[in-house]
Design a protein around this motif. Structure first.
Motif, PDB file in Angstrom:
ATOM      1  N   ALA A  39       0.871  -1.081  -0.015  1.00 10.85           N
ATOM      2  CA  ALA A  39       0.198   0.008   0.118  1.00 10.85           C
ATOM      3  C   ALA A  39       0.872   1.312  -0.132  1.00 10.85           C
ATOM      4  CB  ALA A  39      -1.029   0.117   1.263  1.00 10.85           C
ATOM      5  N   LEU A  40       1.921   1.236   0.854  1.00  4.81           N
ATOM      6  CA  LEU A  40       2.707   2.324   0.970  1.00  4.81           C
ATOM      7  C   LEU A  40       3.549   2.694  -0.528  1.00  4.81           C
ATOM      8  CD1 LEU A  40       4.186   4.503   2.800  1.00  4.81           C
ATOM      9  CD2 LEU A  40       6.256   2.767   2.997  1.00  4.81           C
ATOM     10  N   LEU A  41       4.061   1.796  -1.437  1.00  5.92           N
ATOM     11  CA  LEU A  41       4.567   1.603  -2.300  1.00  5.92           C
ATOM     12  C   LEU A  41       3.500   2.222  -3.624  1.00  5.92           C
ATOM     13  CD1 LEU A  41       7.143  -1.173  -2.497  1.00  5.92           C
ATOM     14  CD2 LEU A  41       7.523   1.141  -1.930  1.00  5.92           C
ATOM     15  N   PHE A  42       2.311   1.324  -3.626  1.00 11.36           N
ATOM     16  CA  PHE A  42       1.324   1.846  -4.704  1.00 11.36           C
ATOM     17  C   PHE A  42       0.976   3.472  -4.339  1.00 11.36           C
ATOM     18  CE2 PHE A  42      -3.145   1.990  -6.001  1.00 11.36           C
ATOM     19  CZ  PHE A  42      -2.838   1.740  -7.286  1.00 11.36           C
ATOM     20  N   GLY A  43       0.715   3.773  -3.072  1.00 13.46           N
ATOM     21  CA  GLY A  43       0.219   4.987  -2.862  1.00 13.46           C
ATOM     22  C   GLY A  43       1.410   6.201  -3.353  1.00 13.46           C
ATOM     23  N   SER A  44       2.784   5.796  -3.060  1.00 15.37           N
ATOM     24  CA  SER A  44       3.780   6.754  -3.233  1.00 15.37           C
ATOM     25  C   SER A  44       3.918   6.817  -4.882  1.00 15.37           C
ATOM     26  CB  SER A  44       5.154   6.400  -2.764  1.00 15.37           C
ATOM     27  OG  SER A  44       5.539   4.988  -3.224  1.00 15.37           O
ATOM     28  N   THR A  45       3.773   5.678  -5.685  1.00 12.93           N
ATOM     29  CA  THR A  45       3.734   5.756  -7.012  1.00 12.93           C
ATOM     30  C   THR A  45       2.668   6.674  -7.616  1.00 12.93           C
ATOM     31  OG1 THR A  45       4.597   3.556  -7.258  1.00 12.93           O
ATOM     32  CG2 THR A  45       3.445   4.376  -9.089  1.00 12.93           C
ATOM     33  N   LEU A  46       1.391   6.640  -6.921  1.00 15.61           N
ATOM     34  CA  LEU A  46       0.690   7.463  -7.450  1.00 15.61           C
ATOM     35  C   LEU A  46       0.763   9.225  -7.164  1.00 15.61           C
ATOM     36  CD1 LEU A  46      -2.833   5.744  -6.365  1.00 15.61           C
ATOM     37  CD2 LEU A  46      -1.937   6.113  -8.668  1.00 15.61           C
ATOM     38  N   VAL A  47       1.231   9.154  -6.086  1.00 12.72           N
ATOM     39  CA  VAL A  47       1.748  10.698  -5.726  1.00 12.72           C
ATOM     40  C   VAL A  47       2.721  11.226  -6.670  1.00 12.72           C
ATOM     41  CG1 VAL A  47       2.915  11.874  -3.846  1.00 12.72           C
ATOM     42  CG2 VAL A  47       0.992  10.417  -3.222  1.00 12.72           C
ATOM     43  N   PHE A  48       3.730  10.333  -6.887  1.00 12.50           N
ATOM     44  CA  PHE A  48       4.681  10.977  -7.648  1.00 12.50           C
ATOM     45  C   PHE A  48       4.728  10.816  -9.293  1.00 12.50           C
ATOM     46  CE2 PHE A  48       7.429   9.918  -3.569  1.00 12.50           C
ATOM     47  CZ  PHE A  48       7.985  11.104  -3.461  1.00 12.50           C
ATOM     48  N   SER A  49       3.829  10.123  -9.644  1.00 10.55           N
ATOM     49  CA  SER A  49       3.470  10.062 -10.769  1.00 10.55           C
ATOM     50  C   SER A  49       3.571  11.271 -11.946  1.00 10.55           C
ATOM     51  CB  SER A  49       2.443   8.918 -11.345  1.00 10.55           C
ATOM     52  OG  SER A  49       0.989   9.604 -10.919  1.00 10.55           O
ATOM     53  N   PRO A  50       2.638  12.282 -11.331  1.00 11.87           N
ATOM     54  CA  PRO A  50       2.912  13.675 -12.049  1.00 11.87           C
ATOM     55  C   PRO A  50       4.320  14.113 -12.205  1.00 11.87           C
ATOM     56  CG  PRO A  50       1.001  13.419 -10.696  1.00 11.87           C
ATOM     57  CD  PRO A  50       2.017  12.572 -10.382  1.00 11.87           C
ATOM     58  N   LEU A  51       5.047  14.014 -11.138  1.00 13.81           N
ATOM     59  CA  LEU A  51       6.662  14.551 -11.146  1.00 13.81           C
ATOM     60  C   LEU A  51       7.363  13.636 -12.057  1.00 13.81           C
ATOM     61  CD1 LEU A  51       7.296  15.238  -7.470  1.00 13.81           C
ATOM     62  CD2 LEU A  51       7.178  16.916  -9.144  1.00 13.81           C
ATOM     63  N   ASN A  52       7.256  12.279 -12.078  1.00  9.50           N
ATOM     64  CA  ASN A  52       8.012  11.518 -12.869  1.00  9.50           C
ATOM     65  C   ASN A  52       7.728  11.738 -14.529  1.00  9.50           C
ATOM     66  OD1 ASN A  52       8.854  10.305 -10.723  1.00  9.50           O
ATOM     67  ND2 ASN A  52       7.790   8.495 -10.865  1.00  9.50           N
ATOM     68  N   TYR A  53       6.372  12.094 -14.680  1.00 10.58           N
ATOM     69  CA  TYR A  53       6.052  12.397 -16.160  1.00 10.58           C
ATOM     70  C   TYR A  53       6.628  13.651 -16.597  1.00 10.58           C
ATOM     71  CZ  TYR A  53       3.173  13.928 -19.921  1.00 10.58           C
ATOM     72  OH  TYR A  53       2.654  14.536 -21.058  1.00 10.58           O
ATOM     73  N   ARG A  54       6.790  14.521 -15.877  1.00  5.67           N
ATOM     74  CA  ARG A  54       7.344  15.870 -16.290  1.00  5.67           C
ATOM     75  C   ARG A  54       8.595  15.913 -16.230  1.00  5.67           C
ATOM     76  NH1 ARG A  54       5.504  21.967 -14.736  1.00  5.67           N
ATOM     77  NH2 ARG A  54       3.758  21.013 -15.373  1.00  5.67           N
ATOM     78  N   TYR A  55       9.312  15.348 -15.108  1.00 11.90           N
ATOM     79  CA  TYR A  55      10.742  15.599 -14.992  1.00 11.90           C
ATOM     80  C   TYR A  55      11.428  14.145 -15.929  1.00 11.90           C
ATOM     81  CZ  TYR A  55      10.299  19.394 -12.124  1.00 11.90           C
ATOM     82  OH  TYR A  55       9.816  20.538 -11.546  1.00 11.90           O
ATOM     83  N   SER A  56      10.775  13.289 -16.128  1.00  6.59           N
ATOM     84  CA  SER A  56      11.398  12.382 -17.212  1.00  6.59           C
ATOM     85  C   SER A  56      11.672  13.010 -18.474  1.00  6.59           C
ATOM     86  CB  SER A  56      10.579  11.128 -17.092  1.00  6.59           C
ATOM     87  OG  SER A  56       9.420  11.244 -17.786  1.00  6.59           O
ATOM     88  N   ARG A  57      10.664  13.758 -18.873  1.00  2.61           N
ATOM     89  CA  ARG A  57      10.664  14.418 -20.083  1.00  2.61           C
ATOM     90  C   ARG A  57      12.118  15.394 -20.342  1.00  2.61           C
ATOM     91  NH1 ARG A  57       5.545  14.198 -23.790  1.00  2.61           N
ATOM     92  NH2 ARG A  57       4.800  12.156 -23.331  1.00  2.61           N
ATOM     93  N   MET A  58      11.896  16.177 -19.053  1.00  2.00           N
ATOM     94  CA  MET A  58      12.976  17.197 -18.960  1.00  2.00           C
ATOM     95  C   MET A  58      14.260  16.662 -18.812  1.00  2.00           C
ATOM     96  SD  MET A  58      11.094  19.806 -18.996  1.00  2.00           S
ATOM     97  CE  MET A  58      12.437  20.938 -18.814  1.00  2.00           C
ATOM     98  N   ILE A  59      14.520  15.470 -18.173  1.00  2.82           N
ATOM     99  CA  ILE A  59      15.885  15.029 -18.007  1.00  2.82           C
ATOM    100  C   ILE A  59      16.180  14.554 -19.412  1.00  2.82           C
ATOM    101  CG2 ILE A  59      16.984  12.760 -17.490  1.00  2.82           C
ATOM    102  CD1 ILE A  59      15.548  13.045 -14.962  1.00  2.82           C
ATOM    103  N   LEU A  60      15.163  14.141 -20.356  1.00  2.00           N
ATOM    104  CA  LEU A  60      15.524  13.698 -21.857  1.00  2.00           C
ATOM    105  C   LEU A  60      15.651  15.086 -22.649  1.00  2.00           C
ATOM    106  CD1 LEU A  60      15.422  11.576 -24.237  1.00  2.00           C
ATOM    107  CD2 LEU A  60      12.942  12.055 -24.138  1.00  2.00           C
ATOM    108  N   LEU A  61      15.084  15.971 -22.441  1.00  2.00           N
ATOM    109  CA  LEU A  61      15.394  17.121 -23.223  1.00  2.00           C
ATOM    110  C   LEU A  61      16.694  17.852 -22.789  1.00  2.00           C
ATOM    111  CD1 LEU A  61      11.849  18.796 -23.486  1.00  2.00           C
ATOM    112  CD2 LEU A  61      13.316  18.231 -25.433  1.00  2.00           C
ATOM    113  N   TYR A  62      17.003  17.930 -21.286  1.00  2.00           N
ATOM    114  CA  TYR A  62      18.314  18.699 -21.212  1.00  2.00           C
ATOM    115  C   TYR A  62      19.559  17.840 -21.028  1.00  2.00           C
ATOM    116  CZ  TYR A  62      16.303  23.041 -19.205  1.00  2.00           C
ATOM    117  OH  TYR A  62      15.630  24.034 -19.130  1.00  2.00           O
ATOM    118  N   TRP A  63      19.384  16.640 -20.781  1.00  2.00           N
ATOM    119  CA  TRP A  63      20.680  15.953 -20.532  1.00  2.00           C
ATOM    120  C   TRP A  63      20.915  14.761 -21.573  1.00  2.00           C
ATOM    121  CZ3 TRP A  63      18.612  16.847 -15.428  1.00  2.00           C
ATOM    122  CH2 TRP A  63      19.243  18.250 -14.992  1.00  2.00           C
ATOM    123  N   LEU A  64      19.865  14.263 -22.202  1.00  2.00           N
ATOM    124  CA  LEU A  64      19.958  12.994 -23.087  1.00  2.00           C
ATOM    125  C   LEU A  64      19.819  13.257 -24.421  1.00  2.00           C
ATOM    126  CD1 LEU A  64      18.078  10.441 -20.401  1.00  2.00           C
ATOM    127  CD2 LEU A  64      20.555  10.883 -20.674  1.00  2.00           C
TER     128      LEU A  64
END
Length: 139
Positions: free
Chosen positions: A101-126
């Motif tokens: 439950a803790l991991l599932f909840g944290s995945t839901l909480v962090f998914s908007p950040l992961n979406y945004r910053y995974s694209r930013m990592i790709l644009l800036y450094w990869l």
């Protein structure tokens, strides 16, 4: 040691642009419309509103960001699991569902950040060939 006039403050500017989801070429235009956590879905601009950089460099360009997001998600899960264990949640069979439950909840909480910053990592450094151009910032 003196910095070149064109690169003075570039490192700080890069982190500031990354954290605020600004265009990697001019670091002025916004990559996303809206807030990270909001009632509307996150939408990515097709072009930079300032320098007209096309963010999706080629068809399917952001598929790579799924791998970056996966790596971020794994790192978050490991960190949260270790923190929960250190804070007293013992890794036993009786506590297994608490961890799930803790991991599932944290995945839901962090998914908007992961979406945004995974694209930013790709644009800036990869992305090869995509660099900061200070002259475009002054437009």
């Amino acid at each position: 040691m003196e910095q070149n006039k064109d690169t003075k403050g570039l490192y700080i500017s890069q982190w500031h642009g990354f954290a605020n989801a600004k265009c990697p070429r001019c670091r002025v235009g916004k990559v996303f419309t809206g807030a990270t956590y909001g009632f509307r879905a996150q939408k990515m601009n097709e072009f930079c509103p300032h320098c007209q950089l096309k963010f999706e460099r080629e068809p399917g360009y952001f598929y790579v960001s799924m791998f970056v997001s996966y790596a971020m998600n794994v790192a978050e899960m490991v960190t949260i699991s270790v923190a929960a264990y250190i804070l007293g949640l013992k890794l036993e069979y009786e506590n297994l569902w608490y961890f799930v439950a803790l991991l599932f909840g944290s995945t839901l909480v962090f998914s908007p950040l992961n979406y945004r910053y995974s694209r930013m990592i790709l644009l800036y450094w990869l992305s090869p060939g995509l660099h900061y151009e200070p002259e475009r910032s002054a437009k």
